[in-house]
Design an enzyme around this catalytic site. Structure first.
Site, PDB file in Angstrom:
ATOM      1  N   SER A 252     -25.482 -22.578  26.017  1.00 38.24           N
ATOM      2  CA  SER A 252     -26.227 -22.184  24.826  1.00 38.24           C
ATOM      3  C   SER A 252     -27.516 -21.470  25.236  1.00 38.24           C
ATOM      4  CB  SER A 252     -26.485 -23.397  23.942  1.00 38.24           C
ATOM      5  OG  SER A 252     -26.921 -23.009  22.662  1.00 38.24           O
ATOM      6  N   ASP A 349     -16.488 -21.368  18.371  1.00 38.70           N
ATOM      7  CA  ASP A 349     -17.920 -21.663  18.412  1.00 38.70           C
ATOM      8  C   ASP A 349     -18.585 -21.270  17.098  1.00 38.70           C
ATOM      9  OD1 ASP A 349     -20.710 -21.766  18.994  1.00 38.70           O
ATOM     10  OD2 ASP A 349     -20.271 -21.531  21.120  1.00 38.70           O
ATOM     11  N   HIS A 382     -18.980 -25.121  20.312  1.00 34.39           N
ATOM     12  CA  HIS A 382     -20.225 -25.100  21.054  1.00 34.39           C
ATOM     13  C   HIS A 382     -20.422 -26.470  21.720  1.00 34.39           C
ATOM     14  CE1 HIS A 382     -23.879 -22.719  21.553  1.00 34.39           C
ATOM     15  NE2 HIS A 382     -24.605 -23.820  21.449  1.00 34.39           N
TER      16      HIS A 382
END
Length: 414
Positions: A252, A349, A382
């Site tokens: 991230s 995601d 994610h």
């Protein structure tokens, strides 16, 4: 009890549906949607086990005869079908990861890894691992905690993971940069499965904290990453590490910072007062990163990050300082000077859309002289690799293969 069972059935179906469906334009619901999809997708078989166990308990108690419980049973049955699908999808990860490595590194990439290191590579995963998703520690791995690498207090501290068995030539180093939207996160919260796995196998892993927004404005974050690289080069030999070989990873915001660090070796604007330090990186594995602050390809116009970046992270609008927004984008720095890279992203995601990784990889493949591997994992959300799961453990093995290959290639060239 029947009402509670019915309620749990509804929640379970919603979580399972969220993990299966690629629904990204969910606006203010994005954090909740992500959380539901993440937990269901990575813990599918664990959810299946407790749901069937609860149903068996109710059946044994004679409560399944109630109409509300029977409706709940039907909903749970739908959830079970979905959870089996999610588990099978995760079990397919090694095929996707293996194909990515062969395409990026060549069909015979494993042959480039020294024979004595082959025994440390793993093709299968242990149920004992993913059935205990939060059991991280491994025998023989030592941890040195909270070492200072800068002068920003707790935000400039790092942890070192390494085996108690020495490695000839010193441990190659992996630097881990945590995520959290540049505003939250701690060095102990991400990539523990990967770091313990590598530390068992003769790597030294360094996990860092760095200054966070809104207290600190970008580029403070990448400056700290560069400081950590400089610290490693100067000090890691004391812990058995090889200061000449540093790979980097992160997810991230950590994916953004790790790729940016890899693409900006010795870049003076990110190294104030330590411009002469060597901050080059020998390999990079960014996970689900943000690669373009400017969103120059218009990937996420309806769920733009621009406001939060301008208000909290960079603390200046793109119109006021376009040079900073440009410099902070890894996509800007893609060149033939890039190290070998293995980019990993999930197809589902919700927070950072997969098209961003696709565009970044396309630019890398066009410009870089070094190999680029890209794994797009079907169904992955994610932060999928934060704890042990079927998908996580297969990904850890693939990343290990990439790093062993990259290190062996560097070692021969050196």
């Amino acid at each position: 009890m029947a009402g509670f069972y019915f309620f749990l059935a509804i929640v379970s179906v919603m979580f399972t549906w969220a993990a299966i469906v690629q629904a990204r334009r969910v606006y203010w619901l994005a954090p909740l949607y992500f959380l539901a999809a993440w937990l269901a997708g990575e813990l599918a078989l664990i959810h299946l086990i407790w749901q069937i166990g609860l149903t068996a308990l109710l059946a044994f108690s004679g409560l399944l005869g109630e109409p509300l419980a029977q409706i709940g049973l039907g909903l749970f049955a739908l959830s079970w079908l979905g959870l089996v699908y999610l588990h099978v999808q995760a079990m397919d990860s090694p095929r996707v990861l293996g194909l990515a490595l062969r395409r990026g590194l060549g069909e015979g990439y494993r042959n480039e890894i020294p024979t004595e290191r082959h025994k440390l590579l793993e093709d299968g995963i242990s149920a004992g691992s993913w059935l205990k998703p939060f059991a991280m520690k491994r025998r023989g791995v030592r941890v040195h905690s909270h070492l200072a690498y800068g002068d920003a207090g707790d935000r400039n501290r790092l942890d070192i993971y390494h085996s108690d068995q020495p490695r000839e030539g010193g441990f190659p180093v992996l630097l881990q940069v945590h995520g959290g939207g540049w505003m939250i996160g701690e060095k102990e919260q991400q990539a523990l499965p990967l770091m313990y796995h590598l530390a068992e196998r003769g790597w030294i892993c360094v996990a860092i904290n760095y200054r966070l927004s809104p207290k600190a404005a970008f580029p403070a974050h990448i400056v700290d990453v560069k400081k950590a690289i400089a610290w490693i080069r100067e000090n890691i030999a004391e812990y058995g590490g090889n200061p000449d070989y540093i790979a980097i990873t992160g997810g991230s915001a950590g994916g953004h910072l790790s790729s940016l660090a890899a693409l900006t070796p010795n870049y003076a604007p990110f190294q104030p007062d330590f411009e002469d330090a060597d901050t080059s990186i020998q390999a990079a594995v960014p996970f689900y990163g943000v690669y373009d602050f400017l969103d120059r390809d218009g990937i996420r116009p309806e769920m733009s990050m621009e406001k939060i970046l301008a208000d909290k992270v960079l603390q200046v609008s793109r119109e006021e300082n376009p040079e900073l927004w440009e410099a902070g984008s890894p996509l800007t720095h893609v060149s033939d000077n890039a190290p070998p890279m293995f980019v990993v992203h999930g197809s589902h995601d919700t927070l950072v859309w997969v098209e961003e990784a696709q565009n970044f990889v396309a630019a890398l493949e066009q410009a870089s002289k070094e190999p680029v591997a890209y794994a797009e994992l079907p169904g992955a959300q994610h932060a999928f690799e934060v704890f042990h799961s079927v998908r996580t453990d297969h990904t850890v093995h693939a990343v290990t293969e990439f790093l062993e290959w990259a290190h062996a290639r560097w070692d021969r060239a050196d």
